[in-house]
Design a protein around this motif. Sequence first.
Motif, PDB file in Angstrom:
ATOM      1  N   MET A  88       0.809  -1.205   0.000  1.00  0.00           N
ATOM      2  CA  MET A  88       0.000   0.000   0.000  1.00  0.00           C
ATOM      3  C   MET A  88       0.850   1.265   0.000  1.00  0.00           C
ATOM      4  O   MET A  88       0.662   2.146  -0.840  1.00  0.00           O
ATOM      5  N   ILE A  92       1.488   3.918  -3.239  1.00  0.00           N
ATOM      6  CA  ILE A  92       0.935   5.261  -3.100  1.00  0.00           C
ATOM      7  C   ILE A  92       2.013   6.304  -3.389  1.00  0.00           C
ATOM      8  O   ILE A  92       1.775   7.286  -4.095  1.00  0.00           O
ATOM      9  N   GLU A  95       2.717   6.173  -7.123  1.00  0.00           N
ATOM     10  CA  GLU A  95       1.596   6.726  -7.902  1.00  0.00           C
ATOM     11  C   GLU A  95       1.718   8.234  -8.003  1.00  0.00           C
ATOM     12  O   GLU A  95       1.442   8.831  -9.035  1.00  0.00           O
ATOM     13  N   LEU A 129      -3.635  -0.604  -3.821  1.00  0.00           N
ATOM     14  CA  LEU A 129      -3.310   0.598  -4.590  1.00  0.00           C
ATOM     15  C   LEU A 129      -4.582   1.304  -5.035  1.00  0.00           C
ATOM     16  O   LEU A 129      -4.748   2.497  -4.818  1.00  0.00           O
ATOM     17  N   TYR A 130      -5.485   0.576  -5.633  1.00  0.00           N
ATOM     18  CA  TYR A 130      -6.657   1.234  -6.192  1.00  0.00           C
ATOM     19  C   TYR A 130      -7.714   1.561  -5.160  1.00  0.00           C
ATOM     20  O   TYR A 130      -8.589   2.362  -5.415  1.00  0.00           O
ATOM     21  N   CYS A 132      -6.785   3.158  -2.546  1.00  0.00           N
ATOM     22  CA  CYS A 132      -6.309   4.479  -2.122  1.00  0.00           C
ATOM     23  C   CYS A 132      -6.355   5.529  -3.225  1.00  0.00           C
ATOM     24  O   CYS A 132      -6.581   6.688  -2.940  1.00  0.00           O
ATOM     25  N   VAL A 133      -6.099   5.150  -4.459  1.00  0.00           N
ATOM     26  CA  VAL A 133      -5.969   6.172  -5.495  1.00  0.00           C
ATOM     27  C   VAL A 133      -7.268   6.484  -6.221  1.00  0.00           C
ATOM     28  O   VAL A 133      -7.333   7.468  -6.938  1.00  0.00           O
TER      29      VAL A 133
END
Length: 140
Positions: A88, A92, A95, A129-130, A132-133
């Motif tokens: 994670m 982040i 990204e 990942l997705y 959070c983003v």
Amino acid sequence: MAPVALIWTLVLAFTYFNITGASFKENVAVYDALLWKGIKEGLKIVLMVFGAFVILNLLRDTGAINEVKGAIACISDDRRVQVVIVGMMLPIFLEGAAGAGSPAAIAAPFLVAPAFAIILAVYMVLTMLYTCVLFPHFGM
């Protein structure tokens, strides 16, 4: 296959979706700019992913991935903590630096290095990942 899809899309744009009755010259003027914009945007994504793989190969060739494996093992023996940090926090950060999903291509091998299963590593990185983003894109 991509050139065939491009040609088929242009044929449909000039014929079936030409509801305004514009002439061929007018259609070319409109679709030419859109075509080049699509090629430019596609190349941006390709270059971002290419950069992610260059970084990954650099880390693997220099042996830095083994040092990261040792550092992850030193942080905690609990695999859940390792997944949160590497699955994670690293994506982040990446990204924000690279964008376009390339962090998943870099972070998953870091989870495979400390003996996670490949499928589990990819699943955890993509899920975390997705999670959070995506929220900033919804305006939250």
